[in-house]
Design a protein around this motif. Structure first.
Motif: not given
Length: 360
Positions: A1-5, A140-142, A157-159, A358-360
């Motif tokens: 899974m890609k790293k979260i921005d 902090k949330l998207p 996004y969260m879902g 890789t996940i923040i």
């Protein structure tokens, strides 16, 4: 899974998103509240099993969609759970009730993960995680911008993100039940039950039964193991007590009761124990992998068939407590299988951990 921005995430005040107040509970003691044939979950002060401590046939007091947590446990931050079903409340269990947006399961799981990462290690029995503290918490949330320039959480996004995590987790769990390189499923139909005190297993020592509050910490060089489910049950480093030799590294500890009943760990260094924590001393030189396998099976048995504050391990540990182990053709514990299985699990865990970093 890609790293979260997370660079574009925004801060939100929990008090703006939720009202928080105690869940409604029945004025009954546990033995009156829990029923063997109960169908409605009772959410209690625990960090296990989504907060479910047992079941009752009383009417539910709370609605599905509520996020619950306890304000009294040693590891309160472990107790954040999204409740998918109507449930019965309990003293010291707080409910987070959405003010505007109705949070879905995946959105709630996402938020809980963020909250836990922020609060980890901040609260304990001394500093309580109260609802007043929670209402002041900023997370902090998207986020997505509104036409008026304000921001709201990015529910979509969260879902979606949590759906992907759940899918990957299910795949990983299936892998953990596969024992060899050809991915054969584990067959437990021929496993047998053993007692802790059987000839090939352990001597059971009732522990040092010390009170952590009374311990000193001037030159701490001994681990203190309590009824906890993280950090191998180690809750402090304490001074050695004259005339009281600590237990040796490599022995195992088992919590007999309380919120973390059944927590079983291999201890990495010398240690003392609190009350209701027994020490399992191997009768032969078991490998770390074998001990870890056994600890897992003990925990599974404990959480499946015993209940905190109702039917704990204290009166069973030296009599009728037993658990499943794989056996060889002679009906003896299959030590080779256990070692190979745990090595496989640890290898997979290292791969998973590398991915998780890789996940923040």
């Amino acid at each position: 899974m890609k790293k979260i921005d997370t660079s574009k995430w925004k801060e939100f005040l929990i008090g703006d998103l939720f009202d928080i107040h105690p869940t409604k509970s029945y004025k009954k003691i546990n033995i009156e509240l829990f029923e063997e044939d109960g169908t409605n979950p009772v959410i209690v002060n625990t960090g296990f099993n989504n907060g479910v401590g047992g079941y009752a046939n009383l009417d539910c007091t709370e609605k599905a969609g509520t996020i619950t947590f306890t304000d009294t446990a040693a590891k309160s931050t472990d107790s954040f759970f999204y409740q998918e079903k109507d449930f019965i409340g309990y003293p010291h269990v707080q409910g987070m009730y959405a003010k505007t947006h109705e949070w879905t399961r995946n959105e709630g799981l996402f938020l809980n993960s963020v909250i836990k990462s922020i609060l980890n290690g901040r609260y304990d029995f001394i500093r309580k995680m109260t609802r007043a503290e929670m209402l002041k918490l900023k997370v902090k949330l998207p986020a997505v911008i509104q036409t008026d320039g304000s921001y709201i959480p990015d529910w979509a996004y969260m879902g979606t993100y949590m759906s992907e995590i759940t899918r990957d987790s299910k795949a990983n769990l299936e892998t953990l039940w596969q024992a060899d390189g050809e991915k054969h499923a584990v067959n437990i139909t021929k496993w047998k039950k053993f007692h802790l005190y059987d000839n090939s297993l352990f001597d059971i020592d009732m522990g040092t039964k010390l009170d952590r509050v009374k311990m000193t910490h001037v030159n701490p060089d001994v681990n203190f193991v309590g009824r906890a489910n993280t950090n191998n049950g180690i809750t402090a480093r304490v001074d050695r007590i004259d005339g009281l030799e600590p237990y040796s590294a490599g022995n195992m500890t088992l919590s007999l009761g309380g919120e973390y009943l059944g927590s079983c760990f291999v201890q990495p260094n010398k240690f003392y124990t609190s009350q209701n924590v027994v020490v399992l001393i191997p009768k032969w030189e078991m490998s770390l992998e074998i001990k870890q396998f056994i600890a897992t099976m003990i925990f599974r048995e404990s959480r499946s068939y015993y209940k905190a504050f109702i039917d704990e391990l204290n009166r069973h540990i030296k009599t009728d407590f037993s658990f499943y182990l794989p056996v060889d053709d002679a009906g003896k514990p299959d030590w080779v299988y256990m070692e190979e299985y745990m090595r496989s699990v640890m290898k997979n865990a290292e791969i998973d951990l590398t991915s998780m970093l890789t996940i923040i």
